[in-house]
Design a protein around this motif. Structure first.
Motif, short mmCIF file in Angstrom:
data_model
loop_
_atom_site.label_atom_id
_atom_site.label_comp_id
_atom_site.label_asym_id
_atom_site.label_seq_id
_atom_site.Cartn_x
_atom_site.Cartn_y
_atom_site.Cartn_z
N PRO A 118 -12.22 -4.02 0.75
CA PRO A 118 -11.45 -2.93 1.33
C PRO A 118 -11.31 -1.74 0.39
CG PRO A 118 -9.98 -4.62 0.52
CD PRO A 118 -11.38 -5.15 0.34
N GLU A 119 -11.23 -0.58 0.95
CA GLU A 119 -10.90 0.62 0.17
C GLU A 119 -9.43 0.55 -0.20
OE1 GLU A 119 -11.58 3.98 -1.89
OE2 GLU A 119 -13.11 2.86 -0.85
N ASP A 120 -8.68 -0.10 0.67
CA ASP A 120 -7.25 -0.35 0.47
C ASP A 120 -6.53 0.96 0.18
OD1 ASP A 120 -5.22 -2.23 0.64
OD2 ASP A 120 -5.26 -2.67 -1.49
N ASN A 121 -5.69 1.00 -0.84
CA ASN A 121 -4.91 2.19 -1.13
C ASN A 121 -5.50 3.04 -2.25
OD1 ASN A 121 -2.95 1.72 0.83
ND2 ASN A 121 -1.95 0.22 -0.48
N ARG A 122 -6.78 2.81 -2.56
CA ARG A 122 -7.42 3.59 -3.62
C ARG A 122 -7.73 5.01 -3.18
NH1 ARG A 122 -12.56 0.69 -5.20
NH2 ARG A 122 -12.59 0.30 -2.99
N ALA A 123 -7.77 5.23 -1.88
CA ALA A 123 -8.10 6.56 -1.37
C ALA A 123 -7.04 7.00 -0.37
CB ALA A 123 -9.47 6.54 -0.70
N LYS A 124 -6.84 8.30 -0.31
CA LYS A 124 -5.92 8.87 0.68
C LYS A 124 -6.58 8.76 2.06
CE LYS A 124 -4.55 12.39 -2.61
NZ LYS A 124 -4.68 13.82 -2.89
N ASN A 125 -5.76 8.78 3.10
CA ASN A 125 -6.29 8.72 4.46
C ASN A 125 -7.33 9.82 4.71
OD1 ASN A 125 -4.83 6.46 5.16
ND2 ASN A 125 -3.24 7.59 6.24
N GLU A 126 -7.04 11.02 4.25
CA GLU A 126 -7.97 12.13 4.47
C GLU A 126 -9.33 11.84 3.83
OE1 GLU A 126 -8.46 16.87 3.51
OE2 GLU A 126 -6.44 16.05 3.64
N ASP A 127 -9.32 11.19 2.66
CA ASP A 127 -10.59 10.85 2.00
C ASP A 127 -11.39 9.85 2.83
OD1 ASP A 127 -10.01 12.49 -0.20
OD2 ASP A 127 -9.00 10.86 -1.26
N VAL A 128 -10.71 8.88 3.42
CA VAL A 128 -11.40 7.89 4.25
C VAL A 128 -11.94 8.55 5.51
CG1 VAL A 128 -11.17 5.71 5.51
CG2 VAL A 128 -10.02 5.99 3.31
N TRP A 129 -11.17 9.46 6.11
CA TRP A 129 -11.67 10.17 7.29
C TRP A 129 -12.89 11.03 6.92
CZ3 TRP A 129 -10.61 8.17 11.62
CH2 TRP A 129 -9.35 7.70 11.96
N ASN A 130 -12.88 11.63 5.74
CA ASN A 130 -14.05 12.38 5.29
C ASN A 130 -15.27 11.47 5.16
OD1 ASN A 130 -12.90 14.99 5.01
ND2 ASN A 130 -12.02 14.44 3.03
#
Length: 141
Positions: A118-130
């Motif tokens: 999982p990416e888990d909490n290493r990235a902000k939501n906006e980063d995952v959407w990008n």
């Protein structure tokens, strides 16, 4: 006669106790992560980030750090580590993501799936959407 057998008793105890002691310190066998169903409310999420050149550039950067090693630099599923795993999708094929919503891609990226961590909490939501936008862009190239 008893004097000759006395050293054998501690030796016998060690041969029974030591293997049991060594076994308790072993980590449990790794079990594969079960495939989880994506909750319908997660699958229905709409990507709030538009696939602008800026979004794609940010997604490419994150993808290069977290995803390319398995999914390949070009999204073809042929990354350096990806060869060790089965069923890595080829994002360059138009049908690879056709039946998956952006919400599903976000959920899998955030929470992992199977062998994918999982990416888990290493990235902000906006980063995952990008990253979702960037992964979608592979099929359009």
């Amino acid at each position: 006669m008893l004097k000759n057998k006395t050293p054998l008793i501690p030796l016998l105890l060690l041969s029974v106790v030591f293997p049991l002691w060594a076994q308790k310190d072993q980590p449990p066998a790794k079990t594969p992560t079960p495939e989880s169903k994506i909750p319908p409310e997660e699958a229905a999420k709409v990507n709030p980030v538009k696939p602008t050149p800026e979004s794609l550039a940010k997604g490419k950067k994150m993808y290069g750090i977290d995803c390319a090693m398995c999914h390949g630099n070009n999204g073809d599923g042929k990354g350096d580590i990806g060869a060790d795993y089965k069923n890595i999708p080829d994002f360059t094929h138009p049908d690879a993501l056709k039946n998956h919503t952006d919400g599903e891609l976000f959920y899998v990226t955030r929470n992992g799936k199977g062998d994918m961590p999982p990416e888990d909490n290493r990235a902000k939501n906006e980063d995952v959407w990008n990253m979702v936008n960037y992964v979608r862009s592979f099929a359009k190239k």
